[in-house]
Every structure is written in C-alpha cells, then in structure tokens.
Design a protein around this motif. Sequence first.
Motif, PDB file in Angstrom:
ATOM      1  N   ASP A 185      -0.803  18.876  10.544  1.00 12.11           N
ATOM      2  CA  ASP A 185      -0.607  18.943   9.088  1.00 12.11           C
ATOM      3  C   ASP A 185       0.800  18.487   8.705  1.00 12.11           C
ATOM      4  O   ASP A 185       0.989  17.846   7.658  1.00 12.11           O
ATOM      5  CB  ASP A 185      -0.833  20.371   8.587  1.00 12.11           C
ATOM      6  N   TYR A 186       1.786  18.811   9.536  1.00 13.30           N
ATOM      7  CA  TYR A 186       3.161  18.416   9.244  1.00 13.30           C
ATOM      8  C   TYR A 186       3.311  16.892   9.320  1.00 13.30           C
ATOM      9  O   TYR A 186       4.040  16.279   8.537  1.00 13.30           O
ATOM     10  CB  TYR A 186       4.117  19.105  10.226  1.00 13.30           C
ATOM     11  N   GLN A 187       2.602  16.271  10.254  1.00 16.58           N
ATOM     12  CA  GLN A 187       2.610  14.806  10.335  1.00 16.58           C
ATOM     13  C   GLN A 187       2.062  14.197   9.043  1.00 16.58           C
ATOM     14  O   GLN A 187       2.633  13.240   8.506  1.00 16.58           O
ATOM     15  CB  GLN A 187       1.772  14.337  11.527  1.00 16.58           C
ATOM     16  N   LYS A 188       0.955  14.743   8.554  1.00 15.03           N
ATOM     17  CA  LYS A 188       0.389  14.238   7.294  1.00 15.03           C
ATOM     18  C   LYS A 188       1.384  14.413   6.152  1.00 15.03           C
ATOM     19  O   LYS A 188       1.535  13.519   5.300  1.00 15.03           O
ATOM     20  CB  LYS A 188      -0.915  14.971   6.978  1.00 15.03           C
ATOM     21  N   PHE A 189       2.065  15.541   6.121  1.00 13.72           N
ATOM     22  CA  PHE A 189       3.046  15.813   5.073  1.00 13.72           C
ATOM     23  C   PHE A 189       4.194  14.804   5.139  1.00 13.72           C
ATOM     24  O   PHE A 189       4.597  14.229   4.116  1.00 13.72           O
ATOM     25  CB  PHE A 189       3.579  17.245   5.221  1.00 13.72           C
ATOM     26  N   LEU A 190       4.729  14.585   6.345  1.00 13.05           N
ATOM     27  CA  LEU A 190       5.820  13.632   6.506  1.00 13.05           C
ATOM     28  C   LEU A 190       5.390  12.223   6.098  1.00 13.05           C
ATOM     29  O   LEU A 190       6.152  11.475   5.470  1.00 13.05           O
ATOM     30  CB  LEU A 190       6.299  13.620   7.961  1.00 13.05           C
ATOM     31  N   GLU A 191       4.159  11.874   6.455  1.00 14.20           N
ATOM     32  CA  GLU A 191       3.651  10.544   6.109  1.00 14.20           C
ATOM     33  C   GLU A 191       3.542  10.382   4.592  1.00 14.20           C
ATOM     34  O   GLU A 191       3.921   9.350   4.033  1.00 14.20           O
ATOM     35  CB  GLU A 191       2.280  10.325   6.769  1.00 14.20           C
ATOM     36  N   GLU A 192       3.020  11.405   3.918  1.00 10.28           N
ATOM     37  CA  GLU A 192       2.879  11.337   2.457  1.00 10.28           C
ATOM     38  C   GLU A 192       4.242  11.197   1.786  1.00 10.28           C
ATOM     39  O   GLU A 192       4.409  10.412   0.840  1.00 10.28           O
ATOM     40  CB  GLU A 192       2.159  12.582   1.955  1.00 10.28           C
ATOM     41  N   GLU A 193       5.234  11.951   2.266  1.00  7.85           N
ATOM     42  CA  GLU A 193       6.571  11.868   1.680  1.00  7.85           C
ATOM     43  C   GLU A 193       7.196  10.498   1.931  1.00  7.85           C
ATOM     44  O   GLU A 193       7.867   9.929   1.060  1.00  7.85           O
ATOM     45  CB  GLU A 193       7.464  12.966   2.277  1.00  7.85           C
ATOM     46  N   TRP A 194       6.955   9.956   3.106  1.00 12.97           N
ATOM     47  CA  TRP A 194       7.496   8.643   3.453  1.00 12.97           C
ATOM     48  C   TRP A 194       6.871   7.552   2.590  1.00 12.97           C
ATOM     49  O   TRP A 194       7.551   6.643   2.110  1.00 12.97           O
ATOM     50  CB  TRP A 194       7.279   8.375   4.941  1.00 12.97           C
ATOM     51  N   VAL A 195       5.555   7.646   2.366  1.00 14.97           N
ATOM     52  CA  VAL A 195       4.869   6.658   1.529  1.00 14.97           C
ATOM     53  C   VAL A 195       5.439   6.671   0.105  1.00 14.97           C
ATOM     54  O   VAL A 195       5.603   5.616  -0.528  1.00 14.97           O
ATOM     55  CB  VAL A 195       3.342   6.905   1.522  1.00 14.97           C
ATOM     56  N   LYS A 196       5.753   7.840  -0.405  1.00 14.09           N
ATOM     57  CA  LYS A 196       6.363   7.921  -1.745  1.00 14.09           C
ATOM     58  C   LYS A 196       7.689   7.161  -1.777  1.00 14.09           C
ATOM     59  O   LYS A 196       7.990   6.447  -2.744  1.00 14.09           O
ATOM     60  CB  LYS A 196       6.581   9.384  -2.133  1.00 14.09           C
ATOM     61  N   GLU A 197       8.487   7.305  -0.718  1.00 18.57           N
ATOM     62  CA  GLU A 197       9.756   6.578  -0.637  1.00 18.57           C
ATOM     63  C   GLU A 197       9.508   5.064  -0.611  1.00 18.57           C
ATOM     64  O   GLU A 197      10.220   4.291  -1.273  1.00 18.57           O
ATOM     65  CB  GLU A 197      10.517   6.985   0.616  1.00 18.57           C
ATOM     66  N   LEU A 198       8.497   4.641   0.155  1.00 21.03           N
ATOM     67  CA  LEU A 198       8.196   3.208   0.268  1.00 21.03           C
ATOM     68  C   LEU A 198       7.703   2.647  -1.059  1.00 21.03           C
ATOM     69  O   LEU A 198       8.028   1.503  -1.422  1.00 21.03           O
ATOM     70  CB  LEU A 198       7.156   2.970   1.363  1.00 21.03           C
ATOM     71  N   GLN A 199       6.905   3.427  -1.792  1.00 21.75           N
ATOM     72  CA  GLN A 199       6.408   2.963  -3.089  1.00 21.75           C
ATOM     73  C   GLN A 199       7.546   2.764  -4.074  1.00 21.75           C
ATOM     74  O   GLN A 199       7.492   1.871  -4.928  1.00 21.75           O
ATOM     75  CB  GLN A 199       5.386   3.965  -3.632  1.00 21.75           C
ATOM     76  N   ALA A 200       8.577   3.602  -3.969  1.00 21.05           N
ATOM     77  CA  ALA A 200       9.750   3.433  -4.833  1.00 21.05           C
ATOM     78  C   ALA A 200      10.583   2.229  -4.394  1.00 21.05           C
ATOM     79  O   ALA A 200      11.226   1.570  -5.222  1.00 21.05           O
ATOM     80  CB  ALA A 200      10.596   4.700  -4.798  1.00 21.05           C
ATOM     81  N   ARG A 201      10.543   1.925  -3.102  1.00 21.83           N
ATOM     82  CA  ARG A 201      11.361   0.834  -2.552  1.00 21.83           C
ATOM     83  C   ARG A 201      10.723  -0.535  -2.758  1.00 21.83           C
ATOM     84  O   ARG A 201      11.414  -1.517  -3.034  1.00 21.83           O
ATOM     85  CB  ARG A 201      11.570   1.099  -1.057  1.00 21.83           C
ATOM     86  N   TYR A 202       9.385  -0.608  -2.599  1.00 22.02           N
ATOM     87  CA  TYR A 202       8.678  -1.883  -2.721  1.00 22.02           C
ATOM     88  C   TYR A 202       7.659  -1.782  -3.854  1.00 22.02           C
ATOM     89  O   TYR A 202       6.617  -1.124  -3.696  1.00 22.02           O
ATOM     90  CB  TYR A 202       7.931  -2.230  -1.425  1.00 22.02           C
ATOM     91  N   PRO A 203       7.895  -2.401  -5.006  1.00 18.98           N
ATOM     92  CA  PRO A 203       6.939  -2.306  -6.119  1.00 18.98           C
ATOM     93  C   PRO A 203       5.589  -2.921  -5.752  1.00 18.98           C
ATOM     94  O   PRO A 203       5.526  -3.929  -5.043  1.00 18.98           O
ATOM     95  CB  PRO A 203       7.632  -3.086  -7.239  1.00 18.98           C
ATOM     96  N   VAL A 204       4.527  -2.296  -6.230  1.00 23.11           N
ATOM     97  CA  VAL A 204       3.160  -2.753  -5.965  1.00 23.11           C
ATOM     98  C   VAL A 204       2.546  -3.225  -7.277  1.00 23.11           C
ATOM     99  O   VAL A 204       2.631  -2.528  -8.297  1.00 23.11           O
ATOM    100  CB  VAL A 204       2.303  -1.623  -5.352  1.00 23.11           C
ATOM    101  N   ARG A 205       1.925  -4.402  -7.267  1.00 23.64           N
ATOM    102  CA  ARG A 205       1.294  -4.931  -8.475  1.00 23.64           C
ATOM    103  C   ARG A 205      -0.121  -5.394  -8.132  1.00 23.64           C
ATOM    104  O   ARG A 205      -0.303  -6.209  -7.214  1.00 23.64           O
ATOM    105  CB  ARG A 205       2.111  -6.085  -9.040  1.00 23.64           C
ATOM    106  N   ILE A 206      -1.127  -4.872  -8.847  1.00 24.12           N
ATOM    107  CA  ILE A 206      -2.526  -5.255  -8.646  1.00 24.12           C
ATOM    108  C   ILE A 206      -2.891  -6.332  -9.659  1.00 24.12           C
ATOM    109  O   ILE A 206      -2.626  -6.180 -10.856  1.00 24.12           O
ATOM    110  CB  ILE A 206      -3.467  -4.044  -8.814  1.00 24.12           C
ATOM    111  N   ILE A 207      -3.510  -7.407  -9.202  1.00 24.04           N
ATOM    112  CA  ILE A 207      -4.027  -8.449 -10.103  1.00 24.04           C
ATOM    113  C   ILE A 207      -5.455  -8.049 -10.463  1.00 24.04           C
ATOM    114  O   ILE A 207      -6.405  -8.331  -9.721  1.00 24.04           O
ATOM    115  CB  ILE A 207      -3.985  -9.841  -9.446  1.00 24.04           C
ATOM    116  N   GLU A 208      -5.598  -7.358 -11.590  1.00 22.55           N
ATOM    117  CA  GLU A 208      -6.856  -6.692 -11.936  1.00 22.55           C
ATOM    118  C   GLU A 208      -8.043  -7.646 -11.985  1.00 22.55           C
ATOM    119  O   GLU A 208      -9.119  -7.340 -11.462  1.00 22.55           O
ATOM    120  CB  GLU A 208      -6.705  -5.976 -13.288  1.00 22.55           C
ATOM    121  N   GLU A 209      -7.876  -8.807 -12.647  1.00 17.40           N
ATOM    122  CA  GLU A 209      -9.029  -9.705 -12.809  1.00 17.40           C
ATOM    123  C   GLU A 209      -9.544 -10.217 -11.470  1.00 17.40           C
ATOM    124  O   GLU A 209     -10.750 -10.391 -11.265  1.00 17.40           O
ATOM    125  CB  GLU A 209      -8.697 -10.880 -13.731  1.00 17.40           C
TER     126      GLU A 209
END
Length: 764
Positions: free
Chosen positions: A732-756
């Motif tokens: 469970d702690y691994q999952k927690f660390l991974e989730e927190e790390w992903v939040k940091e990455l999302q702030a570092r690298y912007p994500v843009r979806i081309i909806e159409e």
Amino acid sequence: MNLFRVYYLIGGLLLFLVSCKPAAHTAKQQARLEEQDPIIAYVGNEPIRRSEFLFVYEKNLAQDEAAYSEQSLREYLDLYVKFKLKVLYAREQGIDTTGQFLQEFETYKEQLAKPYLKDTRTIDSLAKQAYERMKTEVSASHILIAVPEDAAPADTLRAYERIEQIRREAVSGADFGVLASRHSDDPSAKTNRGYLGYFTALQMVYPFENMAYQTPVGEVSPVFRTKYGYHILKVHDKRPNSGKVQVAHIMLRVPKGISEKDSIALRNKVWDIYRRLQQGESWDELCKKYSEDQNTKSRGGELPPFTVGTTLPEFEAVAFSLQKPGDISEPFLTPYGWHIVKLIKRQELEPYEEVEELIKRRVARDSRSKVSEQALVRRLKRENNLKVNEKAYKQLRAYADSSLLQAHWAPALPEKLLNELLISFEHPQVQEKLELTVKEFVDYVKRVQVPQAHMSPQMYLDALFERYTNEQALAFEKAHLSEKYSEYRHLLREYYEGMLLFQVMTDKVWTRAIEDTAGARRFFEQHRERYKYPERVEALVMASQDKKALQHAIDLLKAANGRYRIADPYVITYAKGEATFARAHLTKIDQLVSLLLDDESMKIEVAGYQEKQEPAGLSKRRIEAVVQYLKQRGVTSTQIVQKDYMHYRNSRKVELQVFSTDPQNLAGLVDDVEVRSGAFEVGKEPVLDNVELKPGDYTFSKEGKHYFVRIIKVEPARLKDYKEARGEVINDYQKFLEEEWVKELQARYPVRIIEENLLALVKK
C-alpha cells in the motif's frame, strides 16, 4: 475493467528511441503525417500518435466488451499518460545512457531483428521438402575423400580424381564396403565399411541428404562435395518412415580386452536374464539388479523416444523390429555391450501441421540454412538496389598479391582509387542511400584478413568482397527495419520503455518503500484500521463421499495421537557384534529417504537394539551408522528421531519408521478422503456454518458428502501489529508513493488531450 492490472500490462512504450529520433519533415510531409497518423495527446512536448496508442490499447483491451467506448478509451489513455510521464522523467535522468542499459537493449534488439532477417518463403519451401523426405528412410554407405573447403585448385583436383577412380571401380562391380574400408577418410569406415544404416531428412548435411534421396536403390551416386570433402554413396534400400519408438533396455557392458572365458560368461549371464524375463519375472526388478546403464536402471531402463538415424544402427534395427508394446527382444550385441530391449510404444510420423514449427527451427539450424541465408541476401541486394562499381573493383583486384595470403595486405593505392565509390544501396521505402568507397572496403580487409594456404590472392579478395557486400546488405536492412515493419518498431519501443519504467520505478517507488521503514510505519499508523484479522478458526477438516473411508480416517486420527505412520516399519537385522548395515538394505532405505526429501514435515524414527551379550553401546553405534547415511542423502537433523532401546527386546536390529505430524498426510493413508487444515476465516468457509464455533470434534453429512471437523481454537477479530501487516503495508505504501510522484510529474510536464482525435476512435 481492472485498470491497475492493465497499467502493468502496458510494460513500456515510447514514441521512439533516443538513438532513433525521426528525421525532420518538410511541411508537406508533416501535413501528410498528421492526416495519416494524428496526435491523440501531448505529454510535455512528446506527442502520442494514434498508431502508438492503438497498438498498446488493442494489445491489452481488444477483447474487452467495452473496447472502443469513450469511457474505455479515456480510462486507458489516462493510464497511458501516467506511464508516459514516468518514461519522460526516466529519459531526462539519463537512465537510457548507462552502459548496462545500452548493452541489454542492444542484445534484445539483435534478438528481435532475427525473425525479420529471414527469407520465410525459402524456409517454408525447405521445411516442406524436409517433411516430404521424412516420409522415406534411406539405407546407404559412403566413401569420403577429405579436402578443405578453401583448398588450392591443385589439391582439389587431386582429391576429385581420386574419388572418381574409386567410383569407376564401384560402378564396375567392386565391393563398395571393401572400397570404403580401404580408401575412405571417414575414420569409422575401417570398422563399419562405410555403412550408415537408415537415416532420413535433417540427419545429414544438406548436400549429402540431397544426393541420398536422388540416387536410385542399388546405384552409386555421382561424385558430390560437402564441407568435409568429396563423396560417393551407394543406396541399399528405401522404405516408408518407421515413425518413432520408445524402448527400455537392460545393458551389460563388455569391458575392453575381456578374455574369451569372461566373454562366454557374460553372454551366458545375459541369456539367463532373458530366460527369466520369458518366465515372467519383473522387468523392473531385473533391470534394477543387473543393468549397467546407470542413467536408466532406476527407472526400468526407459530411454527417450527416438527415430531412425539417431542411435546405433544395430540398436535401431532391433528396437524397430518390435511390434507390440511389451514385446521383448532376444539379447544382442552393440559396441556398448549386450542389450535386451522392451518396446514401450510406437508413434507414426505426425501430420505436417503438428511438426511444422519444429521442422522450421531445425531447418534454421541445419546446413540447409545457408540456402535460406543466400536467398535472403540476394533478395536484399535486389530490393535495396545494390550497385557495384565494376571498374573500380577491377583496378583494386590488380593490387591483390601474396601479402594478402599472409594476412599482411596493406596496398599503396592511388588517392583517386581510394575515394572511388565501390558499392551503394538505396532503400526504396525511406529513400535513403548508403555509399561505400574503395577505402572502406580496404580497411575492412585489413581488419578481417587471415592467412590462407589454398587460394590465389584474387580468389581470396573475391571471397572477402562477397562477404563484405553480404554483411553490408544485412546491416543496411537492419538499420531500416523500423521504417519497414511497424510491429518491429512497436515491439522495440515496448521493450525500451519497459526497461526505463522498471529502473525508474525501482528507484523512485519500490526500493524506497522497502528502505523507508520510518515512512512505512507512519503510513501504517495513519491507516491502522485497514490492517486487521477477521474472526478465524484453527481447524482440521476431513471430507469424503464414502462414510466408511471417513470413519477410517477419523479412527487413524484419534489412534495416532498426532503421529501418522507413512510407511510400514523397516527392520535391519545385524550379525552378532556388527554395527555396520549391509549394502543390501540401501534400496529400501533410499525409498524411505525419498519420502523424507519430498515432504519436510515427515520424520523418521531410528530405533536401535542389541542383545545382552553384545558389547555396551553397540545399539547406539548401529543407530549412528544409519543416521550418518541418512544425512549424507540429504535428510535434515530435524527430521531424524533417535531412540536407543539397548537391551529392550534383546534383539540385534535397527527399526526405521517414517511418520508425519501433519494431519494432512492422512489423505495419503486413506483413499477418497480430502484433508485440509489451517486458519479458516469465519463467513468464508462454508463447512464452519454447520458446527459450533468452539473447540471440539464435529461430524455431519450434507448433500451426499460426509464431514469431520476438529476445531482446535477460535481467534476473535483483531487489529494486526506492524510485523503481521508489513507485507500489506509495503504494498500500500508503494501505491501511495507512486500516486504522490505522479502528481509531481503532472505538475512538471503539462498534459494536453486532442479531444477531436480521441473521439474519432470511439466505435460504440
């Protein structure tokens, strides 16, 4: 849809390797690319194109009922984007630039390229040809005049003239066996007169096989050449495929230099064993007692299945003559000794569809693989438009001299000739060229030249030039596999990014979760209620459709008092005053040892006795000798119980008793009884719904089945302590660390979806 499972199935995919970045496109090419392969999303500045996304999506979710729905596509893209965030971070950290990473990736790349560097049409043809030939077995003899593949013309001519003279004698009626024993360079010809027995396809080098199948029965072949030299062969017989047989054998070795008296005694011994088999004595017992094939005697002499041409001709002849399983041959002699053979089973040649892949693999390893390799190189040269500057090569060839044969060639060539274009390739799909000069070929020759004794300088240079153009054709093709084969490109990316993901997850999540004990403990304390034991019952459950069998098991359970006899006691009786047991007891002791090695819960009691008149301590010495042997065979000290009864019973013996303290072994003592024991969770074990939840024995019947339940203790629900919950906490702690790390990455690298472009993939 299990998103967590799907996430780890992705395994790693990136747009492409750092070392293989796409070339810059013109505006027109870019517009065409956008039309053919639009971008679904951006992670940082990295695009995710439709082809890339669909490859991983279809690989993991093509069979999912919700596939291609908007919800399914969005959920999977969310997983994929998180994955790409981690890969982008790993690349920025330079993980893919380390020596270890590059070496591992290059090894995989080489393996992955192999299926794409094969001439499949030729392999298919060769495999079908081999199978058709496998329907027939050929009996032949041969004569070899050895000559190296690179022999000088004069040596080659002498060898050819010699084999031609021998052939003329054979065709004129001379005994082929005599000619073979007298002239053949095959060392075995002195004893077997060149006879090869029966063989079939894929058992001889390809040129030899070709000639054997082309030559009619009774005739002598034309002279032909293999890598070993010049041959002729005589075909004695052709017959339908005999299939495959599996046999067992009893073998008595014939020692070198055996005397005539001992030879007669050995022959009489093997015929005596045969007569005892005919009278009905056990094959397995006689094999175990007499066979001198140490690899097979303990399993009744059983050999792996084999076809003709894979063992000694005289052994094959007898094995294939047996018709029905259980048939036993008379004793016969081979170079290994006397044999008696028993047929276990026969098997016909399988249909082509069942053996196609096996034959193709054998073709790839067989000498005929050169045919496929040559066909591939010819195709690549044609497809990639190989051009050779014949004029420049002719000028270079004039500089080949004796120094090339001594591996010291370093010609002083004119600058103009060195810079001349020698060969070129042009890839039709990517419109790229490879141009190589005379200098590059000369540098290659300097690297690879080795001394030669049988060729002219020009012949050797020609051979090296052909090798060079072949290697360059393959290298040019390999460099452009990604452009030619989308599957190759995707698989290469998958492995590359899988390696990146594994390393970055190890560094940022998995190792950190294990090593950060303080953080894991804090996480445990903050989520204490997650980790608890439900109400549990420690119990033994036995069940059977047969009520009498169940009652027998219950009686054994109660009578055994926690000790269950696994095998009948074995008694070793000693001569008066002796402490060493006879070798005759080893077979039975080894059988008991095998029980102990298979199940560590089993124990063996070694009980020793001695007569009153024998010296004091003799019973102890008898016990110690047996215990020492048991330990040598791998039995642990914790499995051995020693009991020294000294003068009790006034006997000279050691008694061995294998038993178990695990009630689950009752299942092996009583047929048709199931036994389970352990901690059962209340509410999840239906059997417990039929008994009181307190210690005691209970019996009941339900839906035609009979049950016995012994409840040993009941444990109420409680919270786990950290030690008990550690495995779950780390996960469970691994999952927690991974989730927190992903939040940091999302702030570092912007994500843009081309909806159409994403919505254009929706099909339902």
